[in-house]
Design a protein around this motif. Structure first.
Motif, short mmCIF file in Angstrom:
data_model
loop_
_atom_site.label_atom_id
_atom_site.label_comp_id
_atom_site.label_asym_id
_atom_site.label_seq_id
_atom_site.Cartn_x
_atom_site.Cartn_y
_atom_site.Cartn_z
N LEU A 25 20.07 8.99 -5.11
CA LEU A 25 19.74 7.68 -4.54
C LEU A 25 20.46 7.46 -3.22
O LEU A 25 19.88 6.91 -2.26
CB LEU A 25 20.10 6.57 -5.53
N THR A 26 21.70 7.88 -3.15
CA THR A 26 22.44 7.77 -1.89
C THR A 26 21.81 8.63 -0.80
O THR A 26 21.68 8.21 0.35
CB THR A 26 23.91 8.17 -2.10
N GLU A 29 18.73 6.88 0.48
CA GLU A 29 19.05 5.78 1.39
C GLU A 29 19.41 6.29 2.78
O GLU A 29 19.01 5.70 3.78
CB GLU A 29 20.20 4.94 0.82
N GLU A 32 16.26 7.12 4.38
CA GLU A 32 15.26 6.04 4.35
C GLU A 32 13.96 6.57 3.73
O GLU A 32 12.86 6.34 4.25
CB GLU A 32 15.01 5.48 5.75
N HIS A 80 20.28 -0.11 -5.89
CA HIS A 80 19.72 0.25 -4.57
C HIS A 80 18.40 -0.50 -4.39
O HIS A 80 17.32 0.10 -4.47
CB HIS A 80 19.51 1.76 -4.48
N ARG A 82 16.78 -1.59 -1.94
CA ARG A 82 15.91 -1.29 -0.79
C ARG A 82 15.03 -0.07 -1.01
O ARG A 82 14.08 0.15 -0.25
CB ARG A 82 16.78 -1.06 0.46
N LEU A 83 15.30 0.70 -2.04
CA LEU A 83 14.54 1.91 -2.27
C LEU A 83 13.24 1.64 -3.01
O LEU A 83 13.18 0.78 -3.90
CB LEU A 83 15.37 2.92 -3.07
#
Length: 208
Positions: A25-26, A29, A32, A80, A82-83
């Protein structure tokens, strides 16, 4: 490999999956990128070879796998937000099915050990690292320290491709890039006998 493709995170339900998930996940991000959470499992051999009807345990596992992915999405979205996260439940051999997802992915993230936990890298991770069609991140124990990205090169085309991926990763994470080239020491060009020639001869004095 597509530069605009998703980050595929392979989940297997093992205790190590939580670290694999967070690392993936990092990474998404930083890029994007969208995320695909994939879970693959093999049906019993009797079903695939003899077309037997599934038993209740098989149906229960399918239901549990879907619920596992749904719960994982809820957890990932809360950490997270925004994902954009989707899921894929794959029925069949893990390696070829996960490899097929790498046709359109920009990164595949897998855990190092899986359920076995006895070796430094599991069978699935080793095969995918060798045969996937995009870069593969094999996640081991995760630390919070932001160290450098280290890449080994030997001049081959594959090592140059690895160096390019490593440079992109270092840029995304804003950490140093360390390029390493190692080789064994060169043997004596004239064999072991030539080594003695390098030793200075003792000076002899002439007497009259």
């Amino acid at each position: 490999m597509r530069a605009d493709g998703p980050v595929v995170i392979a989940m297997d339900g093992s205790p190590h999956s939580a670290q694999t998930l967070e690392w993936g996940l990092t990474a998404a991000e930083l890029r994007e990128a969208d995320v695909v959470l994939a879970r693959a499992y093999q049906e019993p051999r009797e079903m695939t070879q003899w077309s037997w009807y599934p038993i209740l345990d098989d149906l229960r596992f399918d239901t549990e796998a879907k619920q596992y992915l749904a719960d994982t999405v809820d957890h990932a979205t809360s950490r997270h937000p925004r994902l954009r996260i989707t899921t894929r439940l794959l029925h069949g051999p893990e390696v070829p099915l996960l490899r097929d997802l790498t046709d359109d992915a920009q990164l595949l993230v897998v855990g190092a050990r899986g359920h076995a936990g006895r070796s430094r890298i599991g069978r699935v991770a080793a095969h995918l690292a060798a045969h996937a069609r995009c870069p593969v991140a094999v996640v081991r124990d995760v630390t919070d320290e932001a160290g450098p990205v280290v890449v080994g090169v030997d001049g081959s085309p594959s090592s140059l491709a690895a160096a390019d991926v490593a440079a992109q990763e270092a840029t995304l994470r804003e950490v140093p890039l360390v390029v390493v080239h190692a080789r064994p020491p060169l043997p004596a060009p004239y064999g072991t006998e030539g080594i003695g020639l390098l030793t200075p001869w003792p000076r002899r004095t002439r007497t009259t």
